[in-house]
Enzyme design. Sequence first.
Site, PDB file in Angstrom:
ATOM      1  N   SER A 165      61.010 -68.050 -45.873  1.00  0.00           N
ATOM      2  CA  SER A 165      59.731 -67.428 -45.513  1.00  0.00           C
ATOM      3  C   SER A 165      58.707 -68.537 -45.300  1.00  0.00           C
ATOM      4  O   SER A 165      58.800 -69.598 -45.943  1.00  0.00           O
ATOM      5  CB  SER A 165      59.269 -66.536 -46.668  1.00  0.00           C
ATOM      6  OG  SER A 165      57.927 -66.149 -46.490  1.00  0.00           O
TER       7      SER A 165
ATOM      8  N   TYR B 258      58.223 -64.685 -55.772  1.00  0.00           N
ATOM      9  CA  TYR B 258      58.792 -64.634 -54.413  1.00  0.00           C
ATOM     10  C   TYR B 258      58.547 -65.950 -53.678  1.00  0.00           C
ATOM     11  O   TYR B 258      59.480 -66.541 -53.127  1.00  0.00           O
ATOM     12  CB  TYR B 258      58.165 -63.467 -53.641  1.00  0.00           C
ATOM     13  CG  TYR B 258      58.626 -63.357 -52.195  1.00  0.00           C
ATOM     14  CD1 TYR B 258      59.859 -62.786 -51.881  1.00  0.00           C
ATOM     15  CD2 TYR B 258      57.823 -63.822 -51.143  1.00  0.00           C
ATOM     16  CE1 TYR B 258      60.286 -62.683 -50.553  1.00  0.00           C
ATOM     17  CE2 TYR B 258      58.241 -63.716 -49.822  1.00  0.00           C
ATOM     18  CZ  TYR B 258      59.470 -63.150 -49.537  1.00  0.00           C
ATOM     19  OH  TYR B 258      59.897 -63.056 -48.226  1.00  0.00           O
TER      20      TYR B 258
HETATM   21  N1  LIG Z   1      59.234 -58.681 -43.937  1.00  0.00           N
HETATM   22  C1  LIG Z   1      58.569 -59.809 -43.772  1.00  0.00           C
HETATM   23  O1  LIG Z   1      57.416 -59.811 -43.303  1.00  0.00           O
HETATM   24  C2  LIG Z   1      59.216 -61.129 -44.154  1.00  0.00           C
HETATM   25  C3  LIG Z   1      58.439 -62.292 -44.056  1.00  0.00           C
HETATM   26  C4  LIG Z   1      59.028 -63.518 -44.361  1.00  0.00           C
HETATM   27  C5  LIG Z   1      60.344 -63.572 -44.789  1.00  0.00           C
HETATM   28  N2  LIG Z   1      61.061 -62.423 -44.893  1.00  0.00           N
HETATM   29  C6  LIG Z   1      62.455 -62.532 -45.338  1.00  0.00           C
HETATM   30  O2  LIG Z   1      63.303 -61.997 -44.340  1.00  0.00           O
HETATM   31  C7  LIG Z   1      64.395 -61.296 -44.958  1.00  0.00           C
HETATM   32  C8  LIG Z   1      64.389 -59.843 -44.513  1.00  0.00           C
HETATM   33  O3  LIG Z   1      63.128 -59.282 -44.851  1.00  0.00           O
HETATM   34  P1  LIG Z   1      62.878 -57.703 -44.890  1.00  0.00           P
HETATM   35  O4  LIG Z   1      61.419 -57.502 -45.058  1.00  0.00           O
HETATM   36  O5  LIG Z   1      63.592 -57.061 -43.779  1.00  0.00           O
HETATM   37  O6  LIG Z   1      63.614 -57.343 -46.254  1.00  0.00           O
HETATM   38  P2  LIG Z   1      63.480 -55.974 -47.101  1.00  0.00           P
HETATM   39  O7  LIG Z   1      63.007 -54.871 -46.230  1.00  0.00           O
HETATM   40  O8  LIG Z   1      62.695 -56.264 -48.330  1.00  0.00           O
HETATM   41  O9  LIG Z   1      64.984 -55.694 -47.490  1.00  0.00           O
HETATM   42  C9  LIG Z   1      65.585 -56.481 -48.457  1.00  0.00           C
HETATM   43  C10 LIG Z   1      67.074 -56.278 -48.367  1.00  0.00           C
HETATM   44  O10 LIG Z   1      67.694 -57.029 -49.410  1.00  0.00           O
HETATM   45  C11 LIG Z   1      68.524 -56.164 -50.149  1.00  0.00           C
HETATM   46  N3  LIG Z   1      68.586 -56.590 -51.541  1.00  0.00           N
HETATM   47  C12 LIG Z   1      67.577 -56.754 -52.428  1.00  0.00           C
HETATM   48  N4  LIG Z   1      68.055 -57.146 -53.620  1.00  0.00           N
HETATM   49  C13 LIG Z   1      69.410 -57.219 -53.484  1.00  0.00           C
HETATM   50  C14 LIG Z   1      70.473 -57.537 -54.359  1.00  0.00           C
HETATM   51  N5  LIG Z   1      70.255 -57.890 -55.636  1.00  0.00           N
HETATM   52  N6  LIG Z   1      71.732 -57.502 -53.872  1.00  0.00           N
HETATM   53  C15 LIG Z   1      71.967 -57.162 -52.587  1.00  0.00           C
HETATM   54  N7  LIG Z   1      71.010 -56.842 -51.716  1.00  0.00           N
HETATM   55  C16 LIG Z   1      69.742 -56.864 -52.162  1.00  0.00           C
HETATM   56  C17 LIG Z   1      67.901 -54.787 -50.012  1.00  0.00           C
HETATM   57  O11 LIG Z   1      68.871 -53.802 -50.312  1.00  0.00           O
HETATM   58  P3  LIG Z   1      68.423 -52.349 -50.908  1.00  0.00           P
HETATM   59  O12 LIG Z   1      68.055 -51.534 -49.726  1.00  0.00           O
HETATM   60  O13 LIG Z   1      69.616 -51.890 -51.616  1.00  0.00           O
HETATM   61  O14 LIG Z   1      67.256 -52.589 -51.813  1.00  0.00           O
HETATM   62  C18 LIG Z   1      67.478 -54.819 -48.559  1.00  0.00           C
HETATM   63  O15 LIG Z   1      68.556 -54.558 -47.724  1.00  0.00           O
HETATM   64  C19 LIG Z   1      64.218 -61.465 -46.452  1.00  0.00           C
HETATM   65  O16 LIG Z   1      64.935 -62.575 -46.915  1.00  0.00           O
HETATM   66  C20 LIG Z   1      62.732 -61.716 -46.580  1.00  0.00           C
HETATM   67  O17 LIG Z   1      62.393 -62.416 -47.764  1.00  0.00           O
HETATM   68  C21 LIG Z   1      60.529 -61.198 -44.607  1.00  0.00           C
END
Ligand SMILES: NC(=O)c1ccc[n+]([C@@H]2O[C@H](COP(=O)([O-])OP(=O)(O)OC[C@H]3O[C@@H](n4cnc5c(N)ncnc54)[C@H](OP(=O)(O)O)[C@@H]3O)[C@@H](O)[C@H]2O)c1
Length: 261
Positions: free
Chosen positions: A147, A160
């Site tokens: 991130s 985080y």
């Molecule tokens: N969204 C943003 O703006 C943003 C910004 C910067 C970086 N990122 C990074 O980009 C990636 C995707 O982001 P996102 O926002 O799409 O993520 P998200 O909506 O928060 O989804 C997180 C995913 O990780 C899974 N997860 C969480 N804990 C877990 C565990 N212990 N074992 C297995 N799976 C687990 C969740 O499964 P469940 O559905 O079962 O909970 C879900 O599928 C992440 O690494 C995030 O940190 C996101």
Amino acid sequence: MGRFENKVVLVTGGNRNTGLDIVEKFAREGAKVFMCGSSAESTAKGAGILASRGLKGITSQPCDISDASQVAALFDTIEREAGRLDILVNNAANQGIGHGGPLEMSPSAFHEVFNTNVIGGFQVTQAACTRFFMKQETRGVVVFLSSNTAMRAIRNRTAYCSSKGAINSLVRSLALDLGPLGIRVNCCAPGYIYTERWETLDPAKAARRRLNCPLRHEAKGADIANVVAFLASGDSGNMTGEIVTCDAGCSCQHMPEDVDV
Ligand SMILES: NC(=O)c1ccc[n+]([C@@H]2O[C@H](COP(=O)([O-])OP(=O)(O)OC[C@H]3O[C@@H](n4cnc5c(N)ncnc54)[C@H](OP(=O)(O)O)[C@@H]3O)[C@@H](O)[C@H]2O)c1
């Protein structure tokens, strides 16, 4: 012929939001894809969404990546169904939202975030290398999702932001040790991504977020999937240990336009 024809890919957290788009990208470009969410319910829901997008042949299995025995069971399934693994995408993340500031949050909440984001990502990578990559002539590629908050913190997300900083260091460290073995490890560091969380966001707040971005828009999941696919493909064959930022230019500015002085 698709870019990932005959490749086997594992996407952790492939059951919702950005993970779904990463799964879709690889599947549409010919790969056999495995994905997991953390629970049976969330994984099944994601499998249903992927099926509704017309994607076939994706294997989904719940796996809490912080639990070594569940990781082993997931790799047993990959072994049984595909017999190899070419690409690992460490996308799953605990967002660490709602724990309050650094003076209030409990150490156990901090542990929980690190157990998924850092230890989880590490143990899935170790399993991919020992169970598959090191036994294959064409080794394998790892892509982490970090991130831009690893470099510039956001408020009340201590665990985080620190976990994402740890991922950046983990990527460089793994790249150093695994490079001589033929395994590349890179990372995409997104900024704002449009997810289901934006659907309940106050429109004024969404507009203000967009003003934070020199490009004036957040990423779509597909934008991130494109970077991940590049890092997983031979097009990035001379890159390892890299953190590739994809954040609409947020990281290049000192202050957003409306607070500039
Ligand atoms: N969204 C943003 O703006 C943003 C910004 C910067 C970086 N990122 C990074 O980009 C990636 C995707 O982001 P996102 O926002 O799409 O993520 P998200 O909506 O928060 O989804 C997180 C995913 O990780 C899974 N997860 C969480 N804990 C877990 C565990 N212990 N074992 C297995 N799976 C687990 C969740 O499964 P469940 O559905 O079962 O909970 C879900 O599928 C992440 O690494 C995030 O940190 C996101």
